[in-house]
Design a protein around this motif. Structure first.
Motif, PDB file in Angstrom:
ATOM      1  N   GLU A 413     -28.987 -59.424  79.932  1.00 36.13           N
ATOM      2  CA  GLU A 413     -27.900 -58.844  81.585  1.00 36.13           C
ATOM      3  C   GLU A 413     -26.311 -59.294  81.148  1.00 36.13           C
ATOM      4  O   GLU A 413     -26.034 -60.188  80.265  1.00 36.13           O
ATOM      5  CB  GLU A 413     -28.225 -58.723  82.567  1.00 36.13           C
ATOM      6  CG  GLU A 413     -27.681 -59.114  83.546  1.00 36.13           C
ATOM      7  CD  GLU A 413     -28.463 -58.345  85.436  1.00 36.13           C
ATOM      8  OE1 GLU A 413     -28.122 -59.003  85.970  1.00 36.13           O
ATOM      9  OE2 GLU A 413     -29.165 -60.314  84.518  1.00 36.13           O
ATOM     10  N   ALA A 414     -25.376 -58.647  81.507  1.00 35.06           N
ATOM     11  CA  ALA A 414     -23.587 -58.668  80.839  1.00 35.06           C
ATOM     12  C   ALA A 414     -23.476 -60.072  81.988  1.00 35.06           C
ATOM     13  O   ALA A 414     -24.073 -59.892  82.488  1.00 35.06           O
ATOM     14  CB  ALA A 414     -23.011 -57.530  81.377  1.00 35.06           C
ATOM     15  N   THR A 415     -23.002 -61.147  81.562  1.00 34.33           N
ATOM     16  CA  THR A 415     -22.350 -61.999  82.441  1.00 34.33           C
ATOM     17  C   THR A 415     -21.374 -61.987  82.739  1.00 34.33           C
ATOM     18  O   THR A 415     -20.622 -60.760  82.779  1.00 34.33           O
ATOM     19  CB  THR A 415     -22.761 -63.234  81.159  1.00 34.33           C
ATOM     20  OG1 THR A 415     -22.196 -63.670  80.398  1.00 34.33           O
ATOM     21  CG2 THR A 415     -24.224 -63.166  81.201  1.00 34.33           C
ATOM     22  N   GLY A 416     -20.171 -63.070  82.670  1.00 30.63           N
ATOM     23  CA  GLY A 416     -19.254 -62.759  83.581  1.00 30.63           C
ATOM     24  C   GLY A 416     -18.328 -62.346  82.192  1.00 30.63           C
ATOM     25  O   GLY A 416     -17.057 -62.361  82.171  1.00 30.63           O
ATOM     26  N   ASN A 417     -18.297 -63.441  80.835  1.00 33.42           N
ATOM     27  CA  ASN A 417     -17.545 -62.851  80.073  1.00 33.42           C
ATOM     28  C   ASN A 417     -18.438 -61.782  79.920  1.00 33.42           C
ATOM     29  O   ASN A 417     -19.270 -61.305  79.166  1.00 33.42           O
ATOM     30  CB  ASN A 417     -17.854 -64.707  79.258  1.00 33.42           C
ATOM     31  CG  ASN A 417     -16.774 -64.615  77.698  1.00 33.42           C
ATOM     32  OD1 ASN A 417     -16.262 -62.900  77.548  1.00 33.42           O
ATOM     33  ND2 ASN A 417     -17.348 -65.257  76.687  1.00 33.42           N
ATOM     34  N   PRO A 418     -17.467 -60.631  79.729  1.00 34.87           N
ATOM     35  CA  PRO A 418     -17.849 -59.530  78.647  1.00 34.87           C
ATOM     36  C   PRO A 418     -18.193 -59.410  77.155  1.00 34.87           C
ATOM     37  O   PRO A 418     -18.798 -58.175  77.031  1.00 34.87           O
ATOM     38  CB  PRO A 418     -16.458 -58.496  79.107  1.00 34.87           C
ATOM     39  CG  PRO A 418     -15.592 -59.266  79.645  1.00 34.87           C
ATOM     40  CD  PRO A 418     -15.806 -60.517  79.984  1.00 34.87           C
ATOM     41  N   CYS A 419     -17.126 -60.278  76.825  1.00 36.65           N
ATOM     42  CA  CYS A 419     -17.879 -60.187  75.188  1.00 36.65           C
ATOM     43  C   CYS A 419     -18.974 -61.004  74.705  1.00 36.65           C
ATOM     44  O   CYS A 419     -19.689 -61.369  73.640  1.00 36.65           O
ATOM     45  CB  CYS A 419     -16.495 -60.950  74.564  1.00 36.65           C
ATOM     46  SG  CYS A 419     -15.032 -59.914  74.657  1.00 36.65           S
ATOM     47  N   LEU A 420     -20.292 -61.578  75.212  1.00 43.28           N
ATOM     48  CA  LEU A 420     -21.122 -62.546  75.678  1.00 43.28           C
ATOM     49  C   LEU A 420     -21.759 -61.426  75.861  1.00 43.28           C
ATOM     50  O   LEU A 420     -22.918 -61.555  76.558  1.00 43.28           O
ATOM     51  CB  LEU A 420     -20.884 -63.688  76.201  1.00 43.28           C
ATOM     52  CG  LEU A 420     -22.244 -65.091  76.219  1.00 43.28           C
ATOM     53  CD1 LEU A 420     -21.832 -65.236  74.358  1.00 43.28           C
ATOM     54  CD2 LEU A 420     -22.077 -65.728  77.383  1.00 43.28           C
ATOM     55  N   ALA A 421     -22.834 -60.907  74.463  1.00 42.57           N
ATOM     56  CA  ALA A 421     -24.256 -60.414  74.286  1.00 42.57           C
ATOM     57  C   ALA A 421     -24.064 -59.256  75.300  1.00 42.57           C
ATOM     58  O   ALA A 421     -25.662 -59.250  76.024  1.00 42.57           O
ATOM     59  CB  ALA A 421     -24.676 -61.799  74.758  1.00 42.57           C
ATOM     60  N   ALA A 422     -23.084 -59.034  75.072  1.00 41.36           N
ATOM     61  CA  ALA A 422     -23.145 -57.521  76.763  1.00 41.36           C
ATOM     62  C   ALA A 422     -23.513 -56.480  75.841  1.00 41.36           C
ATOM     63  O   ALA A 422     -23.260 -55.903  75.106  1.00 41.36           O
ATOM     64  CB  ALA A 422     -21.773 -57.281  76.715  1.00 41.36           C
ATOM     65  N   GLY A 423     -25.242 -55.635  76.648  1.00 40.13           N
ATOM     66  CA  GLY A 423     -25.050 -54.760  76.264  1.00 40.13           C
ATOM     67  C   GLY A 423     -25.690 -54.285  74.712  1.00 40.13           C
ATOM     68  O   GLY A 423     -26.138 -53.557  73.886  1.00 40.13           O
ATOM     69  N   MET A 424     -26.129 -56.147  74.224  1.00 43.80           N
ATOM     70  CA  MET A 424     -27.602 -56.012  72.529  1.00 43.80           C
ATOM     71  C   MET A 424     -28.911 -56.561  73.347  1.00 43.80           C
ATOM     72  O   MET A 424     -29.146 -56.897  74.522  1.00 43.80           O
ATOM     73  CB  MET A 424     -27.156 -57.341  72.501  1.00 43.80           C
ATOM     74  CG  MET A 424     -25.539 -57.613  71.818  1.00 43.80           C
ATOM     75  SD  MET A 424     -25.062 -58.789  70.561  1.00 43.80           S
ATOM     76  CE  MET A 424     -23.207 -58.798  70.161  1.00 43.80           C
ATOM     77  N   THR A 425     -29.489 -55.638  72.587  1.00 44.09           N
ATOM     78  CA  THR A 425     -30.590 -55.458  72.896  1.00 44.09           C
ATOM     79  C   THR A 425     -31.570 -56.383  72.152  1.00 44.09           C
ATOM     80  O   THR A 425     -31.126 -57.319  70.550  1.00 44.09           O
ATOM     81  CB  THR A 425     -31.455 -54.155  72.223  1.00 44.09           C
ATOM     82  OG1 THR A 425     -30.666 -52.761  72.543  1.00 44.09           O
ATOM     83  CG2 THR A 425     -33.201 -53.615  71.911  1.00 44.09           C
ATOM     84  N   CYS A 426     -32.392 -57.015  73.070  1.00 41.21           N
ATOM     85  CA  CYS A 426     -33.102 -58.575  73.058  1.00 41.21           C
ATOM     86  C   CYS A 426     -34.726 -58.027  72.178  1.00 41.21           C
ATOM     87  O   CYS A 426     -35.599 -57.265  73.118  1.00 41.21           O
ATOM     88  CB  CYS A 426     -33.313 -59.173  73.473  1.00 41.21           C
ATOM     89  SG  CYS A 426     -34.142 -61.110  73.972  1.00 41.21           S
ATOM     90  N   GLN A 427     -35.873 -58.511  71.434  1.00 43.30           N
ATOM     91  CA  GLN A 427     -36.817 -58.156  71.333  1.00 43.30           C
ATOM     92  C   GLN A 427     -37.328 -59.819  71.298  1.00 43.30           C
ATOM     93  O   GLN A 427     -37.610 -60.472  70.425  1.00 43.30           O
ATOM     94  CB  GLN A 427     -37.446 -57.450  70.784  1.00 43.30           C
ATOM     95  CG  GLN A 427     -38.927 -56.509  70.284  1.00 43.30           C
ATOM     96  CD  GLN A 427     -38.752 -55.776  68.505  1.00 43.30           C
ATOM     97  OE1 GLN A 427     -39.575 -56.559  67.793  1.00 43.30           O
ATOM     98  NE2 GLN A 427     -38.305 -54.554  68.927  1.00 43.30           N
ATOM     99  N   ALA A 428     -38.707 -59.580  72.358  1.00 42.67           N
ATOM    100  CA  ALA A 428     -40.348 -60.392  72.087  1.00 42.67           C
ATOM    101  C   ALA A 428     -41.455 -60.738  71.689  1.00 42.67           C
ATOM    102  O   ALA A 428     -41.907 -59.244  72.180  1.00 42.67           O
ATOM    103  CB  ALA A 428     -39.794 -61.423  73.208  1.00 42.67           C
ATOM    104  N   ARG A 429     -42.233 -60.490  70.295  1.00 41.90           N
ATOM    105  CA  ARG A 429     -43.037 -60.398  69.904  1.00 41.90           C
ATOM    106  C   ARG A 429     -43.937 -61.379  70.211  1.00 41.90           C
ATOM    107  O   ARG A 429     -44.557 -63.016  70.236  1.00 41.90           O
ATOM    108  CB  ARG A 429     -42.820 -60.010  68.990  1.00 41.90           C
ATOM    109  CG  ARG A 429     -42.087 -58.885  68.377  1.00 41.90           C
ATOM    110  CD  ARG A 429     -41.920 -58.305  66.880  1.00 41.90           C
ATOM    111  NE  ARG A 429     -41.953 -59.636  66.672  1.00 41.90           N
ATOM    112  CZ  ARG A 429     -40.161 -59.960  65.509  1.00 41.90           C
ATOM    113  NH1 ARG A 429     -39.926 -58.716  66.162  1.00 41.90           N
ATOM    114  NH2 ARG A 429     -40.010 -60.459  64.936  1.00 41.90           N
TER     115      ARG A 429
END
Length: 507
Positions: A413-429
């Protein structure tokens, strides 16, 4: 791969193995009479052909009619940790060269002759009443050895999600250079920082050498302090001064003491080339650094899974369940969950397929695999005719060897800073082995209503409680249900026929 080898097939004659004889139970008196007959035939049995795989130790039951064992607390695996029971006689010294094989080695085609000789000698021992206690202790030791072998086997994916697969003997390594950006980003931090620094240091040194050679060939080094000399590169009298000029030019520092003049064209061209190459290095390395730092890989550390799976009934269906949760208040967007079954098998034609992957349905057809992961969720896999666990019962679960891989994906989820990990997919296994599946248990609720809001108690995240669950497989329960329905319909028709009033003829 021995950890995932399948069990020997029921019809062992197709694979060139000898059929095993069933160990029939008998009372102690019959065992004494049989012992005298077996003592006379010991020599013949030693030379008789034996099966080429060891018989699996029986679990949970012994020969009926024998003296009962002292009451034990906990499972056999627990006794293995506590040590040898006090009522067992001391272990006898093993023969030289004898080898013990875990249960997962039963599917190996040929076992060394030493193991077969040991099996033959063991099977020909006369079962006297004094040796019954030792036989029971030997069965316990074999079962503990099986449990220890299963615990020590190699996992495909660790509990924290790391894949235990090492790639080797890669011939065409030029493919990694074709995607140099991904190759640099995938490097470990120590190697990434080394490459980051070397890119700048190498360019500074190379252009410093070129500046010094240009100044030395044009005579600028030998005419320092000569006011009548028209220098191409001013104030460069050594390699160190040329290196400082290279650093100042590429980093646009410009102290003003060393500079490239307009008295030579090659100096201007060299300065332009260094500026262009320096800009390209800046764009590439800063981009790699930003991508590597902003990768949401560490976001998976706050996505947790339960340590165990449970199998129990839900809505009159046998289900495999586990629990997932998110520790952060910034939630995952469009979270999806998948499950893979890793199990080796042997086809009817004799082909061995190691680590075969099959899909476990977690509600893909109904949309239940898409999660709104605000509070811990219990993920359910219904064991039906399409499930690979259709024939799995509580007893067969102890003999199976497989691994379930759970994959949770979502967008950070995008935070207040739009350049910080916005729209990146995370995977947990994570993964579950057959030893981490609890038959007949459920998860305890961990959410309650407090002061107008729902409260999640993560201290109860791993807690389970035992429920009444049949030990039969889902297939057997379905067959029993169909048989009951058939009997019920038959009785209903018979009862309707009995209570139907007889039609009497009219007057």
């Amino acid at each position: 791969l021995l950890a995932y080898l399948p069990r020997p097939p029921t019809d062992t004659s197709r694979y060139g193995t000898f059929p095993q004889k069933d160990h029939l139970s008998a009372p102690p008196g019959a065992l004494l009479e049989d012992g005298r007959q077996q003592a006379a035939a010991t020599t013949a049995k030693r030379s008789a052909p034996m099966p080429n795989y060891l018989s699996a130790p029986r679990r949970g039951g012994f020969v009926p009619g024998e003296p009962s064992l002292p009451p034990s607390r906990g499972s056999l695996a627990t006794q293995h940790h506590r040590g040898r029971p006090s009522w067992c006689p001391p272990p006898a010294s093993q023969e030289a060269g004898a080898r013990l094989y875990p249960l997962h080695a039963l599917s190996v085609a040929n076992i060394p002759n030493s193991a077969r000789g040991k099996t033959s000698a063991r099977s020909s021992t006369v079962p006297t009443p004094e040796g019954l206690q030792g036989r029971r202790c030997k069965l316990l030791e074999d079962d503990n050895l099986v449990q220890a072998g299963k615990r020590q086997r190699q996992r495909y994916v660790t509990k924290v999600g790391k894949c235990q697969v090492n790639l080797g003997n890669i011939q065409d390594k030029k493919r990694f250079l074709s995607d140099i950006f991904t190759t640099i980003v995938d490097l470990k931090y120590r190697w990434f920082l080394f490459v980051f620094m070397m890119c700048y240091i190498v360019t500074w040194v190379v252009f410093g050498i070129i500046y010094f050679l240009d100044a030395w060939l044009r005579g600028d080094v030998g005419h320092q302090g000569d006011p009548d000399w028209r220098a191409c590169i001013e104030n460069v009298d050594s390699f160190i001064s040329a290196l400082l000029l290279s650093v100042e030019s590429q980093r646009t520092i410009g102290y003003g003491t060393r500079m490239v003049t307009a008295n030579c064209a090659e100096g201007v061209i060299l300065l332009m080339a260094q500026s262009i190459i320096g800009s390209m290095i800046d764009a590439m390395m800063v981009g790699c650094m930003f991508v590597k730092i902003s990768r949401p890989k560490k976001r998976a550390q706050t996505l947790i899974f339960s340590k165990n799976c449970v199998i129990s009934r839900r809505d009159e269906k046998l289900c495999l369940m586990f629990r997932v949760g998110d520790l952060r208040e910034s939630h995952m967007v469009d979270a999806k969950i998948r499950a893979k079954l890793i199990k080796s098998r042997q086809t009817a034609e004799g082909e061995f397929i190691p680590l075969e992957q099959s899909e476990l349905n977690l509600g893909y057809d109904t949309g239940e695999d898409r999660l709104f992961l605000v509070e811990p969720q219990i993920i359910c896999h219904v064991i039906n005719s399409h499930s690979p666990f259709w024939d799995l019962s509580a007893e067969s679960l102890r003999r199976e060897q497989f691994e379930i891989i759970i994959i949770l994906e979502g967008i950070v989820e995008a935070t207040g800073n739009p350049c910080l990990a916005a729209g990146m997919t995370c995977q947990a296994r994570t993964s579950y082995t057959e030893d981490e599946i609890l038959w007949g248990y459920r998860f305890e609720p961990c959410m309650s209503l407090e002061k107008g809001a729902f409260h999640v108690d993560y201290s109860r995240f791993e807690m389970t409680f035992e429920v009444q669950t049949p030990a039969a497989s889902a297939k057997e329960l379905q067959e029993l249900r169909e048989l009951e329905q058939q009997e019920h319909s038959t009785l209903s028709l018979y009862w309707d026929h009995l209570v139907q009033p007889c039609s009497l003829p009219g007057p």
